[in-house]
Design a protein around this motif. Structure first.
Motif, PDB file in Angstrom:
ATOM      1  N   MET A 348       7.828   0.782  -2.791  1.00 29.60           N
ATOM      2  CA  MET A 348       7.077   2.023  -2.574  1.00 29.60           C
ATOM      3  C   MET A 348       8.007   3.230  -2.458  1.00 29.60           C
ATOM      4  SD  MET A 348       3.599   1.487  -2.129  1.00 29.60           S
ATOM      5  CE  MET A 348       2.977   2.367  -0.720  1.00 29.60           C
ATOM      6  N   THR A 349       8.995   3.285  -3.319  1.00 33.62           N
ATOM      7  CA  THR A 349       9.936   4.405  -3.318  1.00 33.62           C
ATOM      8  C   THR A 349      10.183   4.842  -4.760  1.00 33.62           C
ATOM      9  OG1 THR A 349      11.023   3.623  -1.316  1.00 33.62           O
ATOM     10  CG2 THR A 349      12.244   5.172  -2.680  1.00 33.62           C
ATOM     11  N   VAL A 380      -8.967   1.633   2.714  1.00 35.94           N
ATOM     12  CA  VAL A 380      -7.599   2.116   2.554  1.00 35.94           C
ATOM     13  C   VAL A 380      -7.641   3.636   2.478  1.00 35.94           C
ATOM     14  CG1 VAL A 380      -5.523   2.048   1.138  1.00 35.94           C
ATOM     15  CG2 VAL A 380      -6.959   0.004   1.350  1.00 35.94           C
ATOM     16  N   LEU A 381      -6.963   4.275   3.425  1.00 29.60           N
ATOM     17  CA  LEU A 381      -7.047   5.730   3.573  1.00 29.60           C
ATOM     18  C   LEU A 381      -5.657   6.348   3.485  1.00 29.60           C
ATOM     19  CD1 LEU A 381      -9.478   5.685   6.621  1.00 29.60           C
ATOM     20  CD2 LEU A 381     -10.089   6.087   4.243  1.00 29.60           C
ATOM     21  N   PRO A 382      -5.346   7.068   2.415  1.00 31.39           N
ATOM     22  CA  PRO A 382      -4.058   7.770   2.341  1.00 31.39           C
ATOM     23  C   PRO A 382      -4.032   8.939   3.316  1.00 31.39           C
ATOM     24  CG  PRO A 382      -5.416   8.301   0.436  1.00 31.39           C
ATOM     25  CD  PRO A 382      -6.156   7.252   1.194  1.00 31.39           C
ATOM     26  N   VAL A 383      -2.851   9.197   3.854  1.00 37.50           N
ATOM     27  CA  VAL A 383      -2.659  10.328   4.767  1.00 37.50           C
ATOM     28  C   VAL A 383      -2.053  11.468   3.962  1.00 37.50           C
ATOM     29  CG1 VAL A 383      -1.539  11.131   6.867  1.00 37.50           C
ATOM     30  CG2 VAL A 383      -2.332   8.751   6.701  1.00 37.50           C
ATOM     31  N   VAL A 420       5.408   8.925   2.684  1.00 35.85           N
ATOM     32  CA  VAL A 420       4.028   8.706   2.262  1.00 35.85           C
ATOM     33  C   VAL A 420       3.448   7.624   3.178  1.00 35.85           C
ATOM     34  CG1 VAL A 420       2.524   7.881   0.420  1.00 35.85           C
ATOM     35  CG2 VAL A 420       4.508   9.315  -0.119  1.00 35.85           C
ATOM     36  N   TYR A 421       2.273   7.900   3.745  1.00 37.83           N
ATOM     37  CA  TYR A 421       1.641   6.946   4.653  1.00 37.83           C
ATOM     38  C   TYR A 421       0.254   6.578   4.126  1.00 37.83           C
ATOM     39  CZ  TYR A 421       5.198   8.724   7.873  1.00 37.83           C
ATOM     40  OH  TYR A 421       6.379   9.107   8.446  1.00 37.83           O
ATOM     41  N   ILE A 422      -0.060   5.276   4.224  1.00 35.54           N
ATOM     42  CA  ILE A 422      -1.389   4.801   3.876  1.00 35.54           C
ATOM     43  C   ILE A 422      -1.889   3.922   5.014  1.00 35.54           C
ATOM     44  CG2 ILE A 422      -2.783   3.491   2.224  1.00 35.54           C
ATOM     45  CD1 ILE A 422       0.622   4.608   1.144  1.00 35.54           C
ATOM     46  N   ASN A 423      -3.070   4.203   5.515  1.00 35.05           N
ATOM     47  CA  ASN A 423      -3.674   3.410   6.579  1.00 35.05           C
ATOM     48  C   ASN A 423      -4.639   2.383   5.987  1.00 35.05           C
ATOM     49  OD1 ASN A 423      -2.376   4.713   8.687  1.00 35.05           O
ATOM     50  ND2 ASN A 423      -3.956   6.284   8.869  1.00 35.05           N
ATOM     51  N   VAL A 424      -4.648   1.207   6.577  1.00 39.61           N
ATOM     52  CA  VAL A 424      -5.614   0.167   6.237  1.00 39.61           C
ATOM     53  C   VAL A 424      -6.452  -0.095   7.482  1.00 39.61           C
ATOM     54  CG1 VAL A 424      -5.941  -2.211   5.486  1.00 39.61           C
ATOM     55  CG2 VAL A 424      -4.036  -0.863   4.570  1.00 39.61           C
ATOM     56  N   VAL A 437       1.099   1.281   5.895  1.00 35.05           N
ATOM     57  CA  VAL A 437       2.235   0.987   5.045  1.00 35.05           C
ATOM     58  C   VAL A 437       2.870   2.324   4.673  1.00 35.05           C
ATOM     59  CG1 VAL A 437       0.839   0.981   2.936  1.00 35.05           C
ATOM     60  CG2 VAL A 437       3.015  -0.221   2.958  1.00 35.05           C
ATOM     61  N   GLN A 438       4.189   2.338   4.523  1.00 33.78           N
ATOM     62  CA  GLN A 438       4.911   3.587   4.310  1.00 33.78           C
ATOM     63  C   GLN A 438       5.756   3.509   3.043  1.00 33.78           C
ATOM     64  OE1 GLN A 438       7.253   4.791   7.674  1.00 33.78           O
ATOM     65  NE2 GLN A 438       8.207   6.506   6.629  1.00 33.78           N
ATOM     66  N   GLY A 439       5.832   4.622   2.339  1.00 30.13           N
ATOM     67  CA  GLY A 439       6.696   4.743   1.182  1.00 30.13           C
ATOM     68  C   GLY A 439       7.384   6.101   1.190  1.00 30.13           C
ATOM     69  N   TYR A 440       8.178   6.377   0.122  1.00 31.77           N
ATOM     70  CA  TYR A 440       8.920   7.639   0.063  1.00 31.77           C
ATOM     71  C   TYR A 440       8.974   8.156  -1.376  1.00 31.77           C
ATOM     72  CZ  TYR A 440      10.684   6.380   4.680  1.00 31.77           C
ATOM     73  OH  TYR A 440      10.788   6.028   6.012  1.00 31.77           O
TER      74      TYR A 440
END
Length: 450
Positions: A348-349, A380-383, A420-424, A437-440
């Protein structure tokens, strides 16, 4: 646009804690491993022996036996043969499923040790054939009673023989997964006998058939993206018959191939208790564990040296073995019968040049349940914060369905590392559960072609 993605895998273990909720010390002692026992039919052994043992589960072989253990959860072994007529097979499965649904049965194991020929009436084991039977059984049972847990038939730990009348459990499991078996069980059944070694024995040692061979099965499952629980629907150690005055040897047809497995009654007791503790501490994906067995010594039709007798917790005269008392005294933990979320993500980068910012695919992840089998509705909700706009597809995935993350980087103005943050989110036992879950995105002032 020049995008560089790291291909290394990132496994994100999620404990399934409630949003804004801290577990108490008592709740932290919940165990995912439950204590089960096999209870055979057609003996005069009282169910009281099971009740006094303090088990959580009982594995039974007749539907009627399920009524004898009030307050216990029941696993029923559903034996079947390969059908000559598939329509008749479907009808028979439906009829049996309706009877199971009407009984106090919580879970069904579809057949037994399908990687051994003697469970197929002498036919060579065939994983493709078994998966077809499993598919029909699973879909039929779920249509009649969706809440009933379906466990695949526990594989026997073995090696492949030259005539292929026994197939290596790892090879057989691989063939099952290749043929789509993961869609047709809620938990994977396995029989990790300890043979003559302690439960902590290395599964990559000189003797590969050990209790911890379960870890190799788990690694194989995860390599196929399967993260469901493993239920140890049979396991144990064979007590030396000489302790009860029986001289059983490899020359006895009922004991051939089993003499080398014998351990003392004290060792049997110690190994069983240690096996439960090892699984509780090291296998977060393990479910109920069923000791083989309570009362096969009381099956008068078996030969005195029949190996099945000597796994039992009762002696031939009905007295308890040291293993019975050790399991009765074994430390108990409240059992969690709740799902447990587990997210598996790639790196996720991504890297991007500010000279050509665009919408890009950041990566993907999947949501799994490594806890007690259950249906979950996932959101699944992106922040969306700052200069990045994050999207996911699909926003309401099924368990195990890949979720793809996209990032619109058109508004990026300066170099840097942008999280980048995504909530489940889901509901478990009436409580909202949220994990992330986190990405960049790494932005550079880099000229050149896009």
């Amino acid at each position: 646009m020049r995008i560089k993605k790291r291909l290394s895998a990132l496994l994100i273990a999620l404990i399934g804690l409630m949003s804004g909720y801290a577990p108490s010390a008592a709740q932290e002692e919940l165990s995912h491993v439950a204590f089960g026992i096999h209870f055979g039919p057609n003996t005069d052994v009282s169910a009281d022996w099971v009740m006094q043992l303090g088990v959580d589960w009982v594995k039974v072989y007749t539907i009627g036996s399920a009524y004898a253990f009030r307050g216990k959860r029941i696993l029923y072994r559903f034996d079947m043969g390969y059908p000559e007529n598939w329509e008749q097979f479907r009808q028979a499965i439906a009829e049996k499923a309706r009877a199971i649904a009407a009984a106090p049965i919580d879970a069904v194991e579809i057949h037994n040790e399908p990687n051994l020929s003697h469970e197929w009436g002498g036919r060579p084991p065939n994983a493709w054939q078994y998966v077809q039977m499993l598919r029909v059984a699973y879909t039929t049972i779920k249509r009649i009673k969706p809440s009933l847990i379906v466990v695949s038939g526990g594989l026997a730990p073995t090696i492949t023989t030259p005539n292929r009348m026994a197939v290596d459990d790892l090879e057989y499991a691989r063939e099952m997964f290749e043929n789509g078996a993961a869609d047709y069980f809620d938990a994977f059944g396995y029989h990790p006998y300890g043979y003559n070694l302690p439960p902590e024995a290395d599964p990559f040692g000189a003797q590969p058939l050990v209790f911890r061979r379960t870890e190799r099965i788990r690694a194989l499952m995860e390599s196929y993206g399967i993260y469901k629980q493993i239920w140890l629907t049979e396991f144990g150690w064979l007590r030396d018959p000489r302790e009860d005055g029986f001289q059983c040897s490899n020359y006895d047809p009922a004991f051939t191939g089993f003499a080398w497995m014998a351990v003392s009654g004290k060792q049997q007791a110690d190994y069983l208790v240690r096996a439960f503790e090892y699984a509780r501490q090291n296998w977060p994906w393990a479910g109920p564990m069923f000791v083989w067995n309570m009362n096969w010594q009381q099956m008068d039709w078996l030969a005195p040296c029949d190996h099945m007798r000597w796994f039992g917790l009762l002696r031939h005269n009905g007295e308890p073995t040291p293993a019975y008392y050790a399991l009765q005294r074994m430390r108990r933990y409240p059992i969690s019968y709740l799902p447990r979320l587990w997210l598996v993500s790639d790196a996720m980068t991504a890297e991007i040049s500010l000279f050509c910012p665009q919408r890009l695919k950041l990566g993907s992840f999947t949501v799994h349940n490594i806890g007690y089998p259950a249906s979950l509705e996932l959101n699944v909700l992106p922040v969306n914060i700052g200069q990045l706009f994050v999207e996911v597809e699909p926003p309401r995935p099924r368990l195990g369905q890949p979720v793809t993350v996209y990032v619109n980087a058109l508004d990026l103005k300066s170099p840097g590392k942008y999280p980048v943050y995504i909530n489940v989110r889901t509901i478990i036992n009436g409580r909202a559960v949220s994990q992330s879950v986190q990405g960049y995105v790494i932005a550079w002032h880099r000229e050149g072609s896009c």
